[in-house]
Write a protein that holds these residues in place. Sequence first.
Motif, PDB file in Angstrom:
ATOM      1  N   ALA B  68       0.631  -1.121   0.009  1.00  0.00           N
ATOM      2  CA  ALA B  68      -0.002  -0.002   0.022  1.00  0.00           C
ATOM      3  C   ALA B  68       0.752   1.332   0.081  1.00  0.00           C
ATOM      4  O   ALA B  68       0.371   2.383  -0.328  1.00  0.00           O
ATOM      5  CB  ALA B  68      -1.046  -0.036   1.269  1.00  0.00           C
ATOM      6  N   GLY B  69       2.098   1.132   0.566  1.00  0.00           N
ATOM      7  CA  GLY B  69       3.300   2.263   0.447  1.00  0.00           C
ATOM      8  C   GLY B  69       3.282   3.026   1.992  1.00  0.00           C
ATOM      9  O   GLY B  69       3.664   3.951   1.944  1.00  0.00           O
ATOM     10  N   VAL B  70       2.733   2.343   2.778  1.00  0.00           N
ATOM     11  CA  VAL B  70       2.694   2.696   4.182  1.00  0.00           C
ATOM     12  C   VAL B  70       4.084   2.401   4.801  1.00  0.00           C
ATOM     13  O   VAL B  70       4.642   3.111   5.522  1.00  0.00           O
ATOM     14  CB  VAL B  70       1.832   2.057   5.032  1.00  0.00           C
ATOM     15  N   ILE B  71       4.741   1.449   4.676  1.00  0.00           N
ATOM     16  CA  ILE B  71       6.249   0.854   5.224  1.00  0.00           C
ATOM     17  C   ILE B  71       7.107   0.659   3.978  1.00  0.00           C
ATOM     18  O   ILE B  71       6.582   0.259   2.899  1.00  0.00           O
ATOM     19  CB  ILE B  71       6.077  -0.090   6.251  1.00  0.00           C
ATOM     20  N   MET B  72       8.238   0.769   4.437  1.00  0.00           N
ATOM     21  CA  MET B  72       9.346   0.061   3.497  1.00  0.00           C
ATOM     22  C   MET B  72      10.231  -0.998   4.545  1.00  0.00           C
ATOM     23  O   MET B  72      10.120  -0.940   5.744  1.00  0.00           O
ATOM     24  CB  MET B  72      10.455   1.057   3.385  1.00  0.00           C
ATOM     25  N   GLY B  73      10.613  -1.970   3.848  1.00  0.00           N
ATOM     26  CA  GLY B  73      11.175  -3.006   4.329  1.00  0.00           C
ATOM     27  C   GLY B  73      12.708  -3.033   3.865  1.00  0.00           C
ATOM     28  O   GLY B  73      12.979  -2.898   2.614  1.00  0.00           O
ATOM     29  N   ARG B  74      13.761  -3.551   4.423  1.00  0.00           N
ATOM     30  CA  ARG B  74      15.028  -3.829   3.996  1.00  0.00           C
ATOM     31  C   ARG B  74      15.611  -5.095   4.715  1.00  0.00           C
ATOM     32  O   ARG B  74      15.371  -5.231   5.934  1.00  0.00           O
ATOM     33  CB  ARG B  74      16.027  -2.561   4.033  1.00  0.00           C
ATOM     34  N   GLN B  75      16.129  -5.913   3.902  1.00  0.00           N
ATOM     35  CA  GLN B  75      16.882  -7.008   4.400  1.00  0.00           C
ATOM     36  C   GLN B  75      18.533  -6.868   4.795  1.00  0.00           C
ATOM     37  O   GLN B  75      19.184  -5.996   4.386  1.00  0.00           O
ATOM     38  CB  GLN B  75      17.035  -8.116   3.333  1.00  0.00           C
ATOM     39  N   GLN B  76      19.010  -7.095   6.085  1.00  0.00           N
ATOM     40  CA  GLN B  76      20.186  -7.123   6.427  1.00  0.00           C
ATOM     41  C   GLN B  76      20.544  -8.142   7.063  1.00  0.00           C
ATOM     42  O   GLN B  76      20.383  -8.577   8.131  1.00  0.00           O
ATOM     43  CB  GLN B  76      20.539  -5.858   7.285  1.00  0.00           C
ATOM     44  N   GLY B  77      21.460  -8.995   6.301  1.00  0.00           N
ATOM     45  CA  GLY B  77      21.815 -10.241   6.899  1.00  0.00           C
ATOM     46  C   GLY B  77      20.647 -11.169   6.821  1.00  0.00           C
ATOM     47  O   GLY B  77      19.782 -11.335   5.945  1.00  0.00           O
ATOM     48  N   THR B  78      20.394 -11.831   8.007  1.00  0.00           N
ATOM     49  CA  THR B  78      19.037 -12.472   8.324  1.00  0.00           C
ATOM     50  C   THR B  78      17.792 -11.652   8.738  1.00  0.00           C
ATOM     51  O   THR B  78      16.844 -12.227   8.861  1.00  0.00           O
ATOM     52  CB  THR B  78      19.342 -13.544   9.224  1.00  0.00           C
ATOM     53  N   ALA B  79      18.011 -10.763   9.008  1.00  0.00           N
ATOM     54  CA  ALA B  79      16.948  -9.452   9.814  1.00  0.00           C
ATOM     55  C   ALA B  79      16.207  -8.849   8.743  1.00  0.00           C
ATOM     56  O   ALA B  79      17.186  -8.474   7.655  1.00  0.00           O
ATOM     57  CB  ALA B  79      17.775  -8.583  10.683  1.00  0.00           C
ATOM     58  N   ARG B  80      15.114  -8.634   8.836  1.00  0.00           N
ATOM     59  CA  ARG B  80      14.449  -7.608   7.874  1.00  0.00           C
ATOM     60  C   ARG B  80      13.895  -6.410   8.704  1.00  0.00           C
ATOM     61  O   ARG B  80      13.375  -6.646   9.864  1.00  0.00           O
ATOM     62  CB  ARG B  80      13.081  -8.292   7.323  1.00  0.00           C
ATOM     63  N   TYR B  81      14.156  -5.259   8.272  1.00  0.00           N
ATOM     64  CA  TYR B  81      13.799  -4.081   8.978  1.00  0.00           C
ATOM     65  C   TYR B  81      12.622  -3.199   8.188  1.00  0.00           C
ATOM     66  O   TYR B  81      12.753  -3.276   7.003  1.00  0.00           O
ATOM     67  CB  TYR B  81      15.141  -3.119   9.068  1.00  0.00           C
TER      68      TYR B  81
END
Lengths: 105, 105
Positions: B68-81
């Motif tokens: 929907a465009g409300v949040i962004m996610g990014r992968q760093q190693g095994t974690a997703r932020y």
Amino acid sequence: MPTETAPAYTYPDRDEIRIEPVLHALADPVRLQIVRQLADGGECACGNLDVRVSKSTLTHHLRTLREAGVIMGRQQGTARYNSLRREDLDALFPGLLNGILNAPR
Amino acid sequence: MPTETAPAYTYPDRDEIRIEPVLHALADPVRLQIVRQLADGGECACGNLDVRVSKSTLTHHLRTLREAGVIMGRQQGTARYNSLRREDLDALFPGLLNGILNAPR
């Protein structure tokens, strides 16, 4: 012989209005269109709303908006009039309604 | 042996964000809870979000918010932020997010 009576309208009081049902009610394109028309033109009879849906679908959308606390309806003779609960919404969620009404289309 | 790869995240650009999917995304109590946490605490790893749903349900909610465009996610190693797209939302729908975040609970 069964008689048909118009169902009584039920509304949440201002302090019963919750953000989630309001957002759900406003998330539908047709309901948002109804709300924009009521915001622009004030109280409006159901029959004068410019939406391309069947009467029964319109009735359903209006009920969803009423039950969430977004609009009020009143019966006058055979006509039903709807109006936006702007004062209640602005008091509870300042900025919300304007943010939605001014959204790019 | 099949290998599992994380699906690529897809996001709408700012000018592709539409009010109806944003409202739909925010109309769910769990998703609203996620958004409140991201608004209060900034970027947050999925595992640190305080919501009482299964991992797969959380994944579904985060995808709905992302698409929907409300949040962004990014992968760093095994974690997703995850982080709130506050700047985009405030630019497109001024007042909306604050109206929602300050809503009575």
